[in-house]
Design a protein around this motif. Structure first.
Motif, PDB file in Angstrom:
ATOM      1  N   TYR A 107      34.201  41.255  31.916  1.00  0.00           N
ATOM      2  CA  TYR A 107      33.829  42.425  32.718  1.00  0.00           C
ATOM      3  C   TYR A 107      32.449  42.961  32.362  1.00  0.00           C
ATOM      4  O   TYR A 107      31.986  43.927  32.966  1.00  0.00           O
ATOM      5  N   GLU A 108      31.776  42.342  31.383  1.00  0.00           N
ATOM      6  CA  GLU A 108      30.411  42.723  31.039  1.00  0.00           C
ATOM      7  C   GLU A 108      29.545  41.487  30.913  1.00  0.00           C
ATOM      8  O   GLU A 108      30.020  40.413  30.528  1.00  0.00           O
ATOM      9  N   PRO A 113      27.995  46.354  32.720  1.00  0.00           N
ATOM     10  CA  PRO A 113      29.029  45.899  33.661  1.00  0.00           C
ATOM     11  C   PRO A 113      28.525  44.714  34.485  1.00  0.00           C
ATOM     12  O   PRO A 113      27.332  44.608  34.788  1.00  0.00           O
ATOM     13  N   LEU A 114      29.428  43.801  34.812  1.00  0.00           N
ATOM     14  CA  LEU A 114      29.040  42.627  35.593  1.00  0.00           C
ATOM     15  C   LEU A 114      28.258  43.032  36.836  1.00  0.00           C
ATOM     16  O   LEU A 114      28.706  43.892  37.603  1.00  0.00           O
ATOM     17  N   PRO A 115      27.094  42.434  37.091  1.00  0.00           N
ATOM     18  CA  PRO A 115      26.413  42.661  38.373  1.00  0.00           C
ATOM     19  C   PRO A 115      27.267  42.100  39.519  1.00  0.00           C
ATOM     20  O   PRO A 115      28.083  41.194  39.313  1.00  0.00           O
ATOM     21  N   ALA A 116      27.060  42.621  40.707  1.00  0.00           N
ATOM     22  CA  ALA A 116      27.823  42.157  41.863  1.00  0.00           C
ATOM     23  C   ALA A 116      27.669  40.648  42.066  1.00  0.00           C
ATOM     24  O   ALA A 116      28.652  39.938  42.345  1.00  0.00           O
ATOM     25  N   TYR A 120      31.358  41.103  39.730  1.00  0.00           N
ATOM     26  CA  TYR A 120      31.945  42.426  39.498  1.00  0.00           C
ATOM     27  C   TYR A 120      33.198  42.615  40.360  1.00  0.00           C
ATOM     28  O   TYR A 120      33.214  42.255  41.524  1.00  0.00           O
ATOM     29  N   PRO A 121      34.256  43.144  39.768  1.00  0.00           N
ATOM     30  CA  PRO A 121      34.349  43.725  38.413  1.00  0.00           C
ATOM     31  C   PRO A 121      34.857  42.774  37.341  1.00  0.00           C
ATOM     32  O   PRO A 121      34.854  43.123  36.166  1.00  0.00           O
ATOM     33  N   ARG A 123      35.385  38.382  36.192  1.00  0.00           N
ATOM     34  CA  ARG A 123      35.225  36.959  36.464  1.00  0.00           C
ATOM     35  C   ARG A 123      35.791  36.139  35.316  1.00  0.00           C
ATOM     36  O   ARG A 123      35.953  36.640  34.195  1.00  0.00           O
ATOM     37  N   LYS A 136      34.240  33.869  40.146  1.00  0.00           N
ATOM     38  CA  LYS A 136      33.779  35.264  40.236  1.00  0.00           C
ATOM     39  C   LYS A 136      34.711  36.090  41.122  1.00  0.00           C
ATOM     40  O   LYS A 136      35.514  35.553  41.858  1.00  0.00           O
ATOM     41  N   TRP A 137      34.572  37.414  41.022  1.00  0.00           N
ATOM     42  CA  TRP A 137      35.324  38.380  41.846  1.00  0.00           C
ATOM     43  C   TRP A 137      36.826  38.080  41.781  1.00  0.00           C
ATOM     44  O   TRP A 137      37.512  38.013  42.803  1.00  0.00           O
TER      45      TRP A 137
END
Length: 321
Positions: A107-108, A113-116, A120-121, A123, A136-137
């Motif tokens: 999550y970071e 925080p993970l970029p989109a 995010y949020p 992966r 991702k996602w």
């Protein structure tokens, strides 16, 4: 019931520095041999970051499956990830739940925080495995007996056949194993093709780049040449060289001062150099010399020697004075 993101974040945090590489990295070089299927990537479909999240095995331990052996006894053979974009991929349970595997629900990224664009949020981060397994996602993680359905796992997208296979006619694509760990590779980052790489009259050239191998296999050597591979210079390994031999999840940087060949007889005044690099990993896997040897219909896992052509001008008359 499904775990919430807050419940995941309440589990012990783990940080792993890992490289993520697309299976089609350097596909464009294969197209010089014969057209492949997919984006004609150069050597830039790869990156390294610091990932923070919870170990997947800790999540499963909270559900009573804290080890690969326990999961296998319960009939689990794969762990499947599904993203909100529809991507479905899986990895063997031996990787997913191993204490050695370092698989994260992250999550970071780099302390933020993970970029989109990076999921995010939440992966999956599957160190040492091809990029598509790092889904991702994330919207679901399951542990069934079978690998994931869909083109990313069972279709041609991540299946590699030999150079003789130029059509899918008659092939049982689903039966072929999908790409998981990535092969040893290295690329030259500086100088770039077409750049003025050195002062006029230089007799050597500083060359630098990255090297990486999947499966946690550390890079133990990089060889660099300025004459197309006839003679070699051992590179100095930099950041990443101190990783454990069997748990090297990130790339290794390297530099080399490489002697330039003499000007060709009957050629122009410039010194034309074909820069080449090749890496060796801790299992003594070495990159193949030719992209023709790695060609495959889908254009995956091109890890042939990386080649960059440069030209160095001769010393001027003033330099000789």
């Amino acid at each position: 019931p499904p775990l919430t993101l807050d419940e995941l974040k309440a589990l012990p945090r783990t940080t792993v520095v890992a490289t993520v590489q697309c299976g089609g990295n350097r596909r464009g070089e294969l197209n010089a041999v014969r057209k492949t299927s997919g984006n004609a990537w150069g050597c830039g479909a790869i990156s390294t970051a610091e990932w923070t999240g919870v170990r997947l095995r800790d999540v499963f331990a909270a559900r009573g499956l804290g080890s690969a052996d326990a999961a296998a006894a319960a009939g689990v053979r794969h762990v499947q990830f599904e993203g909100d974009d529809g991507v479905k991929a899986s990895v063997p349970v031996e990787k997913a739940l191993s204490s050695h595997g370092d698989v994260l629900l992250a999550y970071e990224m780099n302390g933020e925080p993970l970029p989109a664009d990076h999921g995010y949020p939440l992966r999956a981060v599957v160190p040492g495995h091809v990029g598509v397994r790092n889904v991702k996602w994330l919207k679901s993680v399951t542990a069934p007996a079978d690998e994931a359905d869909g083109v990313w796992q069972r279709g041609i997208a991540y299946k590699s056949f030999g150079p003789a296979v130029t059509t899918l006619d008659g092939l049982d694509v689903a039966a072929a194993p999908p790409m998981q760990e990535t092969p040893v590779t290295s690329v030259i980052l500086r100088p770039a093709a077409g750049a003025l790489p050195a002062e006029a009259g230089a007799t050597s050239l500083e060359v630098s780049g990255i090297a990486y191998s999947g499966g946690g296999r550390a890079i133990i050597r990089v060889d660099v040449s300025a004459d197309g591979g006839r003679t070699w210079t051992a590179a100095e390994l930099g950041d990443g060289a101190d990783q454990p031999l069997s748990k090297a999840w990130a790339w290794t940087l390297w530099t080399a001062d490489v002697p330039l060949p003499p000007p060709k007889e009957g050629g122009g005044p410039n010194v034309d150099a074909e820069l080449v690099c090749r890496a060796v990993d801790a299992s003594f896997n070495m990159q193949p010399a030719s992209v023709a040897d790695t060609w495959n219909l889908r254009g995956l896992a091109n890890n042939a020697w990386h080649r960059v052509a440069v030209s160095v001008p001769p010393a001027s008359d003033d330099d000789d004075a």
